[in-house]
Every structure is written in C-alpha cells, then in structure tokens.
Design a protein around this motif. Structure first.
Motif, PDB file in Angstrom:
ATOM      1  N   ILE A 116      46.551  56.098  49.496  1.00  0.00           N
ATOM      2  CA  ILE A 116      45.315  56.956  48.868  1.00  0.00           C
ATOM      3  C   ILE A 116      44.155  55.939  48.883  1.00  0.00           C
ATOM      4  N   ASN A 117      43.116  56.428  48.710  1.00  0.00           N
ATOM      5  CA  ASN A 117      41.601  55.735  48.511  1.00  0.00           C
ATOM      6  C   ASN A 117      41.195  55.763  47.253  1.00  0.00           C
ATOM      7  N   SER A 118      40.931  54.762  46.208  1.00  0.00           N
ATOM      8  CA  SER A 118      40.442  54.574  45.007  1.00  0.00           C
ATOM      9  C   SER A 118      39.070  53.837  44.896  1.00  0.00           C
ATOM     10  N   ASN A 119      38.787  53.384  43.929  1.00  0.00           N
ATOM     11  CA  ASN A 119      37.413  52.720  43.838  1.00  0.00           C
ATOM     12  C   ASN A 119      37.800  51.578  42.824  1.00  0.00           C
ATOM     13  N   ILE A 120      37.265  50.398  43.285  1.00  0.00           N
ATOM     14  CA  ILE A 120      37.311  49.390  42.132  1.00  0.00           C
ATOM     15  C   ILE A 120      36.025  48.407  42.156  1.00  0.00           C
ATOM     16  N   ALA A 121      35.508  47.692  40.863  1.00  0.00           N
ATOM     17  CA  ALA A 121      34.347  47.257  40.636  1.00  0.00           C
ATOM     18  C   ALA A 121      34.861  45.918  41.145  1.00  0.00           C
ATOM     19  N   LEU A 122      34.001  44.915  41.846  1.00  0.00           N
ATOM     20  CA  LEU A 122      34.207  43.766  42.531  1.00  0.00           C
ATOM     21  C   LEU A 122      33.696  42.710  41.305  1.00  0.00           C
ATOM     22  N   GLN A 123      34.394  42.824  40.347  1.00  0.00           N
ATOM     23  CA  GLN A 123      33.939  41.844  38.946  1.00  0.00           C
ATOM     24  C   GLN A 123      35.023  42.015  38.242  1.00  0.00           C
ATOM     25  N   VAL A 124      35.377  40.812  37.638  1.00  0.00           N
ATOM     26  CA  VAL A 124      36.518  40.492  36.625  1.00  0.00           C
ATOM     27  C   VAL A 124      35.901  40.659  35.151  1.00  0.00           C
ATOM     28  N   PRO A 125      36.429  41.593  34.471  1.00  0.00           N
ATOM     29  CA  PRO A 125      35.815  41.511  33.025  1.00  0.00           C
ATOM     30  C   PRO A 125      35.599  40.421  32.531  1.00  0.00           C
ATOM     31  N   LYS A 126      34.486  40.080  31.708  1.00  0.00           N
ATOM     32  CA  LYS A 126      34.265  38.924  30.983  1.00  0.00           C
ATOM     33  C   LYS A 126      35.164  38.384  29.761  1.00  0.00           C
ATOM     34  N   GLY A 127      35.707  37.316  29.981  1.00  0.00           N
ATOM     35  CA  GLY A 127      36.755  36.897  28.830  1.00  0.00           C
ATOM     36  C   GLY A 127      38.037  37.491  28.937  1.00  0.00           C
ATOM     37  N   SER A 128      38.304  38.068  30.278  1.00  0.00           N
ATOM     38  CA  SER A 128      39.838  38.621  30.464  1.00  0.00           C
ATOM     39  C   SER A 128      40.747  37.869  30.979  1.00  0.00           C
ATOM     40  N   ASN A 129      40.178  36.477  31.228  1.00  0.00           N
ATOM     41  CA  ASN A 129      41.573  35.682  31.926  1.00  0.00           C
ATOM     42  C   ASN A 129      42.093  36.080  33.253  1.00  0.00           C
ATOM     43  N   GLY A 130      41.387  36.948  33.846  1.00  0.00           N
ATOM     44  CA  GLY A 130      41.881  37.520  35.086  1.00  0.00           C
ATOM     45  C   GLY A 130      41.347  37.021  36.312  1.00  0.00           C
ATOM     46  N   VAL A 131      41.893  37.319  37.338  1.00  0.00           N
ATOM     47  CA  VAL A 131      41.293  37.253  38.698  1.00  0.00           C
ATOM     48  C   VAL A 131      41.111  38.369  39.788  1.00  0.00           C
ATOM     49  N   LEU A 132      40.087  38.540  40.447  1.00  0.00           N
ATOM     50  CA  LEU A 132      40.041  39.710  41.484  1.00  0.00           C
ATOM     51  C   LEU A 132      40.547  39.091  42.851  1.00  0.00           C
ATOM     52  N   LEU A 133      41.340  39.812  43.522  1.00  0.00           N
ATOM     53  CA  LEU A 133      41.900  39.294  44.847  1.00  0.00           C
ATOM     54  C   LEU A 133      41.419  40.147  46.055  1.00  0.00           C
ATOM     55  N   LYS A 134      40.972  39.842  47.010  1.00  0.00           N
ATOM     56  CA  LYS A 134      40.961  40.565  48.089  1.00  0.00           C
ATOM     57  C   LYS A 134      42.243  40.231  48.957  1.00  0.00           C
ATOM     58  N   ASN A 135      43.400  41.093  49.069  1.00  0.00           N
ATOM     59  CA  ASN A 135      44.505  40.935  49.832  1.00  0.00           C
ATOM     60  C   ASN A 135      44.531  40.652  51.180  1.00  0.00           C
ATOM     61  N   LEU A 136      45.133  39.683  51.774  1.00  0.00           N
ATOM     62  CA  LEU A 136      45.046  39.353  53.406  1.00  0.00           C
ATOM     63  C   LEU A 136      46.443  39.650  54.092  1.00  0.00           C
ATOM     64  N   TYR A 137      47.594  39.281  53.266  1.00  0.00           N
ATOM     65  CA  TYR A 137      48.945  39.703  53.927  1.00  0.00           C
ATOM     66  C   TYR A 137      49.766  40.081  52.615  1.00  0.00           C
ATOM     67  N   LEU A 138      50.637  41.139  53.007  1.00  0.00           N
ATOM     68  CA  LEU A 138      51.753  41.506  51.658  1.00  0.00           C
ATOM     69  C   LEU A 138      53.254  41.315  52.505  1.00  0.00           C
ATOM     70  N   SER A 139      53.880  40.881  51.738  1.00  0.00           N
ATOM     71  CA  SER A 139      55.311  40.469  52.028  1.00  0.00           C
ATOM     72  C   SER A 139      56.289  41.937  51.694  1.00  0.00           C
ATOM     73  N   CYS A 140      57.072  42.280  52.867  1.00  0.00           N
ATOM     74  CA  CYS A 140      58.065  43.195  52.474  1.00  0.00           C
ATOM     75  C   CYS A 140      59.269  42.542  52.315  1.00  0.00           C
TER      76      CYS A 140
END
Length: 342
Positions: free
Chosen positions: A28-52
C-alpha cells in the motif's frame, strides 16, 4: 513544517497457517512526515535493502510468549535491513549515518527505540549488511566457532548449505581445514556449493530416497559437527551418523515452519550413546562479538578467501514473492529486497 512524502509499505493482511502466500500480504501507499518528533529519542530511516529471513515466517502467525513478537495485522512487516538516517533525536545517530538492524518493510521508517549498528566499512556493498556482514554472518560465525568449538580436520555437515548462513559456515569450516559436505535442493545449488564455495562434497536431498544412506556415503566415519538449518527427517538421519562427542548447532528448522504439527524426531537416543551435544542458539546473545567478527571477515572478503552470493529482488512490490520464495527454495544465495534501485 516537516515535508510529508508517500511511503510504500508491505502490510500483513491476516495471520497465516500452512505455507505463506503472496496474497497474505499487500503493498500500500501511506504518508509519512520526514521529521522525528522532538524529544522522542527516535530516528527516521530511508530503507535501502531489506533482508528476507526464514524466522519471519513464525511472526506471520498468532503467537504468544515467543522470543519475538508476531507481526500486527494491518501493519508493515519488520525485519533486518540497511538504511540511511534522514533525521535523528537519538544521541548515537546523526543525519547521513548508514546503519543496519531492525526496520520496517517500507520506504521510510520512524524507529522510536533504535536497535541499530552503525556501518563503518562503506567500501563494502551495502547489501552485504543484510547478509555476510549482518545478522546471517554473525549467525554463521557464532554458531560455528562459539557453539560448535571446531577443530582442524573434523568432518562437518551443513543442511540448507547454499543459504545465507550455510554458505558461510561451509567456507569457515574449509578455512579451518575441515572436511565439509552440504545439502541443498537443486542441482544448481549443489554445483554452487562445490564450485563456488569450495565444499568437498554436496548432494541434492530431494534426489536421496534414503538420507541415512546418503550421509553414510559421504561420512563413512561419521559426522563431528552438524550445522542444523532444516530439522525433521534430515535431523533424524544425522542423529544416526554422529561421531562420538559430536556437536550439533541448531540454527533453524525451515522444514517445520509451515507445518501445523511438527514432525517427530525418533533417533534422539543416539545423543546418549554417542555423547553428542546439541545446542540451539540465538544470534543476539553473541552481538558483543560483532567487532571481532568484522576484524576477521572483512580482510577475508577483500582477499577473496570468502565469497558470497546474493539474490536481489528489485522493489517493494516484489518483496512478498521474495519472502514466500524462501520456503520453496526459489532463492539462490541470500535473499535481499532492494527498496530503491536504478
């Protein structure tokens, strides 16, 4: 205001019984904001390769009390992957870092509790961090060297030997001076084991009506080390052919993952007679050895002492077929999905 972009995702439609099908998932296609919420301790990733990986099958069914949680219906699958950090509120990661670890089966992932390794050796193909330089490589390293305690000259058998882990275990064993035999499910894979990976012998288990007889043919004096990826009838036959004080490292049992009722193993008494040690293991228990592993394997890759074969599916639209194909032997080598490609 953060930029919002389209985010293609591979979603689990329902819990799965029996063999998984492509139709158990949809893209499917959804939408995502290209910013990590402030103070969340998270990271935003652009995925390049996935492992099966075969273990993902167990996450497609409704499970409780398992070592890893089930996939959530209507949510993206998750697994090991390689990604670039686009934004970070985490002190260990910054924009532009290349990482590998657990991520979503989607173009972009917001990871709130990152379990990631920073990629230092960027001269290596990035896809290798889904395989030889990532979780499967560490699995082969820990299972063979730490669990099996191998010695030069020992006789080693590996099932599912052309897969992401098996191909490395066989090469590690050859470098140590062991006699190595692998099993696989097609003539091409058997040829790969002999001619590409340097196994002493290999056989197609589908062409062997009697696995016990096949093992006696290749191991007339018995097996010292069995690296177990298959389970079922293969494990039963191996138990008849282990040598005194042999070791079995149980990495996986892919023949059992799609069965509602697992097959029985009948020859366990041989563990007593032969004083065989059988040990299951989980690779996260050995991640503290990752720097030591890289020190060993990167020079071997550069010098051509270790080779690696990948099977790369291009695009998330092909990800469901790539994952399902693991269980019918469609892949040759490590199955990878390239999220973006030229």
């Amino acid at each position: 205001m953060a930029e919002t972009v389209s985010n293609k995702q591979v979603i689990l439609k329902h819990h799965v019984s029996g063999f998984p099908k492509e139709t158990d998932m949809h893209v499917i296609n959804s939408n995502i904001a290209l910013q990590v919420p402030k103070g969340s301790n998270g990271v935003l990733l652009k995925n390049l390769y996935l492992s099966c990986d075969p273990y993902m099958r167990s996450r497609m069914k409704k499970i409780e009390g398992h070592y890893i949680e089930a996939f959530k219906i209507g949510m993206p699958l998750s697994g090991h992957g390689v990604a670039e950090v686009l934004d970070s509120e985490h002190p260990d990661f910054k924009k532009g870092d290349l990482v590998w670890g657990m991520t979503g089966w989607e173009e972009y992932s917001l990871i709130t509790s990152p379990n990631l390794f920073k990629i230092q050796h960027t001269d290596m193909p990035l896809s290798y961090y889904t395989g030889i330089l990532g979780m499967p490589g560490m699995t082969a390293y820990a299972g063979f060297y730490e669990v099996c305690s191998p010695k030069k000259g020992e006789k080693v058998f590996i099932s599912a030997a052309s897969g992401a882990v098996g191909q490395l275990v066989g090469q590690f064993a050859k470098l140590l001076g062991c006699y190595v035999v692998g099993s696989a499910g097609t003539k091409d894979k058997v040829d790969l084991l002999r001619n590409k990976f340097g196994f002493d012998e290999a056989f197609n288990y589908k062409e062997e009506p009697d696995l016990d007889a096949a093992l006696k043919r290749y191991f007339p004096e018995g097996i010292d080390i069995y690296f177990e990826n298959v389970g079922g009838k293969m494990l039963d036959a191996v138990l008849l052919n282990m040598r005194l004080r042999g070791r079995i490292a149980v990495c996986g049992m892919i023949s059992q993952y799609n069965l509602e009722k697992p097959e029985a193993v009948h020859n366990l008494m041989n563990l007593i007679f032969k004083r065989v040690r059988i040990e299951g293991f989980m690779v996260p228990d050995y991640y503290h050895l990752y720097p030591k592993f890289l020190e060993m394997i990167i020079p071997q890759i550069r010098e051509g002492k270790i080779v690696y074969v990948e099977d790369i599916a291009k695009g998330l639209d092909r990800a469901p077929a790539a994952l399902v194909g693991l269980f019918t032997g469609q892949n040759v080598g490590k199955q990878v999905v390239a999220v973006t490609y030229n």
